[in-house]
Design an enzyme around this catalytic site. Structure first.
Site, PDB file in Angstrom:
ATOM      1  CG  HIS A   1       0.386   6.151  -0.697  1.00 55.11           C
ATOM      2  ND1 HIS A   1      -0.784   6.929  -1.119  1.00 55.11           N
ATOM      3  CD2 HIS A   1       0.009   5.497   0.407  1.00 55.11           C
ATOM      4  CE1 HIS A   1      -1.610   6.637  -0.379  1.00 55.11           C
ATOM      5  NE2 HIS A   1      -1.388   5.676   0.716  1.00 55.11           N
TER       6      HIS A   1
ATOM      7  CG  HIS B   1      -1.883   1.052   1.265  1.00 52.99           C
ATOM      8  ND1 HIS B   1      -3.011   1.015   1.128  1.00 52.99           N
ATOM      9  CD2 HIS B   1      -1.319   2.435   1.780  1.00 52.99           C
ATOM     10  CE1 HIS B   1      -3.744   2.338   1.636  1.00 52.99           C
ATOM     11  NE2 HIS B   1      -2.537   2.963   1.937  1.00 52.99           N
ATOM     12  CD  GLU B   2       1.974   3.472   3.828  1.00 50.25           C
ATOM     13  OE1 GLU B   2       2.606   4.625   3.208  1.00 50.25           O
ATOM     14  OE2 GLU B   2       0.844   3.738   4.329  1.00 50.25           O
TER      15      GLU B   2
HETATM   16 ZN   LIG Z   1      -2.571   5.121   2.416  1.00 50.52          ZN
END
Ligand SMILES: [Zn+2]
Length: 365
Positions: free
Chosen positions: A70, A66-67
């Site tokens: 980004h 998830h990170e």
């Molecule tokens: Zn996030």
């Protein structure tokens, strides 16, 4: 953040584990291992806890993915990712700067939840392929749900959550004011935090109270920092520079330099030096006065002890204070020389003067 362990790096991004994350690892391993042990009595020995540990590590992989979502989108926009840290409440990708456009900010914000949704779909599909009822299918099913939860929870529209960043980008796009976007999304985050704290108190859930408090605090910080940045963006170096402060002429004598330095004894170690046209040509170290005998001072010009290359950077007088504060922080400077476009020195800008300006203008607002 204190108590971080460096694990290595991915795509050139240093990657850390906060000590609090090991608590999650233990908790998940223990509770899920126990769950598996009751659900599947066939699993023998440490089997259930081994699977529990595997689940915990894959949970960690999900947050990391998830990170990375980004981070990779941010990197595409030329933004440096300083680090990724996993801690008690999830993960944090620390970016050097913000996106330059609302569309860019939206893309960075949505990339994390998008990765989580993809993982949910992928794991759900794998789950369907596996024989029903086995422990592996149970683990895959749980991980799928965790990824769905990661996406949904993060899309709650309040800072510091991803949904808050999406809201910020939307307000920024509509109003053309990025700080307004941050302020509104931060207030929304405080409401979300407040609701989580209240629900935690009502249902006696320490976890909700903790998460709520974490959100509330961070949203408050985001609000303050947007307010400060907005103030800073209204001013330029010319507004806070002290004209002629700690400046000496190239042909002035060392005696004049020493006289001018008297009020700053012990507080200041160097002066800026300008030529006849007022152009910045370097600096002098007050210590170097000692290399010339006091008797000679009235006769020896400053240029004899000039350090021609400035060790610290200079800024233009029309540069925004927002950029200058970032530069001062990055270079760990307390003062910086301000020059006009022509190269003529205006004076020295002190960080303390910016602080005074902020206190004054925020108090007046
Ligand atoms: Zn996030």
């Amino acid at each position: 953040m204190n108590g971080n362990f460096r694990l290595g790096s991915l795509f050139g991004i240093p990657f850390y584990l906060n000590a609090s994350w090991f608590l999650v690892l233990l908790l998940v391993t223990w509770t899920y291992g126990n769950g598996l042990a009751t659900q599947f009595p066939d699993l023998i020995g440490i089997g259930p806890w081994f699977l529990g540990l595997g689940t915990a590590i894959l949970l960690f992989g999900s947050v990391l993915a998830h990170e990375l979502g980004h981070s990779l989108v941010a990197m595409q926009q030329g933004i440096e990712v300083k680090s990724i840290t996993l801690f008690l409440f999830g993960g944090l990708a620390s970016l050097e700067e913000e996106s330059k456009t609302p569309i860019g900010a939206f893309a960075v914000a949505i990339a994390g939840p998008a990765v989580s949704i993809l993982l949910w779909a992928l794991l759900s599909y794998i789950g369907m392929m596996l024989p029903v009822g086995g422990p592996i299918a149970a683990v895959v099913g749980l991980l799928a749900i965790i990824n769905l939860y990661l996406a949904l929870f993060n899309m709650i529209p309040g800072l510091p959550l991803d949904g808050g960043n999406v809201l910020k980008a939307a307000v920024w796009k509509v109003t053309g004011n990025r700080y307004r976007g941050t302020r509104i999304a931060a207030r929304a985050g405080q409401v979300v935090g407040g609701v989580a704290i209240s629900s935690g108190i009502l249902t006696i859930s320490i976890w909700n109270v903790l998460i709520g408090w974490f959100l509330f605090q961070n949203a408050g910080r985001a609000f303050q920092s947007a307010k400060i940045q907005e103030e800073l963006s209204r001013y330029t170096a010319a507004d806070v520079v002290t004209e002629g402060y700690l400046v000496i002429g190239l042909n002035d004598s060392l005696r004049q330099l020493a006289n001018q330095a008297i009020p700053y004894q012990g507080k200041v170690s160097s002066f800026l030096v300008v030529d006849e046209q007022g152009h910045l040509v370097g600096s002098v170290n007050l210590e170097d006065l000692n290399t010339v005998s006091t008797m000679q001072w009235p006769k020896v010009p400053v240029k004899e002890i000039l350090q021609p290359t400035l060790s610290s950077p200079v800024v233009q007088s029309n540069q925004s204070l927002l950029d200058i504060v970032a530069l001062l922080d990055k270079e760990k400077l307390q003062t910086i020389a301000v020059v006009k476009e022509s190269g003529v020195l205006v004076g020295l800008l002190e960080k303390a003067a910016i602080r005074r300006l902020l206190q004054h203008s925020i108090a007046a607002a």
